[in-house]
Design an enzyme around this catalytic site. Structure first.
Site, PDB file in Angstrom:
ATOM      1  N   PRO A  76       0.889  -1.230  -0.196  1.00 19.60           N
ATOM      2  CA  PRO A  76       0.018   0.575   0.034  1.00 19.60           C
ATOM      3  C   PRO A  76       0.993   1.318  -0.508  1.00 19.60           C
ATOM      4  O   PRO A  76       1.475   1.357   1.337  1.00 19.60           O
ATOM      5  CB  PRO A  76      -0.743  -0.498   0.971  1.00 19.60           C
ATOM      6  CG  PRO A  76      -0.790  -1.319   1.336  1.00 19.60           C
ATOM      7  CD  PRO A  76       0.923  -1.771   1.158  1.00 19.60           C
ATOM      8  N   GLU A  77       0.709   1.794  -0.742  1.00 21.72           N
ATOM      9  CA  GLU A  77       1.321   3.717  -1.270  1.00 21.72           C
ATOM     10  C   GLU A  77       0.295   4.635  -1.207  1.00 21.72           C
ATOM     11  O   GLU A  77      -1.056   4.044  -0.688  1.00 21.72           O
ATOM     12  CB  GLU A  77       2.327   3.446  -1.862  1.00 21.72           C
ATOM     13  CG  GLU A  77       3.215   2.277  -2.663  1.00 21.72           C
ATOM     14  CD  GLU A  77       4.070   2.716  -3.372  1.00 21.72           C
ATOM     15  OE1 GLU A  77       4.307   3.913  -3.878  1.00 21.72           O
ATOM     16  OE2 GLU A  77       4.619   1.824  -3.611  1.00 21.72           O
TER      17      GLU A  77
END
Length: 271
Positions: free
Chosen positions: A2-3
């Site tokens: 997850p960015e």
DNA sequence: AGATGTCCCTGGAAGC
DNA sequence: TGCTTCCAGGGACATC
């Protein structure tokens, strides 16, 4: 992993639904990256007001205090009135009157931390040094260029550090540098004003594109309501070592920078 | 202060 | 086929 786009998609997928809920119970699995920082029972009876995002952190405001949540590398949130029985990788669960919020995180790099308020030391420690939000109006070319002026390390590592601009992880850093035509090894302070401006635009566009398509990533990702990104992100360089560049057909290269892989096209990206 | 290296963790891929 | 090793990664922290 997850960015910023994935974290924001996650936030949007449950923020409205959980607002106004009252916490009924808390279930903990194995320890996460940091301890919760309060007695879990103390959360019972609290009301959820809203869910915000800062960088890759989610901030859940309660009527007293707040919860900081980070998905780490392998973390995923689910929110539903009825969830399957807890599995071995489900390490935090907030059961509320509106449904259950569950953090599933096999590698346990994620975290859920309680803070008494915005001025709590833990908030300062975790959020205090974060840079500007790349999708906000505060992210603008001139100050970005100035911030890069003071850094002698490679531009890729500056992007990843998160103290200039937040939310850009390994995938989007590689992709943004590709679109800007900049080698990951170029020292930040060596970038011209024009190249810094091009990088500024590339960061925005890569993140906005990912956000618009549901935050799809290379690996499994789904929002808190189980929605997958509507397409796999078609990367230009990330994870494509040895393959032909999609623009010029030169073989994409991979190298190590600060214990991380950096991918680049030696023809499209200039030193 | 900035730069650098280390560590946390485990699933999956690659190597033997 | 089954074992071992390596790798992925965010980011706080210690050290220089």
């Amino acid at each position: 992993m997850p960015e910023l786009p994935e974290v924001e998609v996650t936030r949007r997928s449950f923020a409205t639904a959980i607002a106004g809920a009252r916490v009924q119970s808390v279930n903990l699995g194995k320890p996460l990256r940091w301890p919760l920082g309060c007695d879990p029972g103390g959360l019972v009876g609290r009301d959820v007001l809203s869910v915000r995002r800062r960088g890759k952190y989610l901030l859940m405001d309660l009527d007293a205090g707040l919860l900081l949540m980070h998905l780490g590398m392998s973390g995923r949130l689910s929110f539903a009135s009825e969830l399957p029985p807890r599995g071995e990788h489900d390490h935090f669960e907030l059961v509320t009157t509106r449904g259950t919020l569950r953090l599933t995180d096999p590698r346990r790099f994620g975290a859920v931390v309680y803070a008494h308020g915005e001025r709590d030391a833990v908030v300062q420690r975790l959020l205090g040094r974060l840079g500007v939000e790349p999708l906000s109006a505060d992210f603008e070319p001139a100050s970005f260029y100035q911030a890069l002026k003071g850094r002698s390390v490679a531009i890729k590592q500056v992007l990843m550090a998160g103290d200039v601009v937040v939310g850009v992880g390994n995938i989007y850093a590689s992709e943004a540098l590709f679109w800007a035509g900049i080698r990951p090894t170029v020292r930040a302070m060596r970038l011209s004003r024009a190249r810094a401006a091009r990088l500024h635009d590339a960061i925005r566009q890569v993140l906005e594109q990912a956000l618009a398509t549901g935050g799809s990533t290379l690996r499994d990702f789904s929002s808190a309501t189980g929605q997958h990104g509507c397409f796999q992100l078609e990367t230009m360089v990330y994870g494509r070592a040895g393959q032909a560049c999609r623009l010029c057909a030169t073989a994409v290269r991979v190298m190590r920078q600060g214990q991380r892989s950096s991918f680049f096209c030696p023809h499209c990206q200039k030193a």
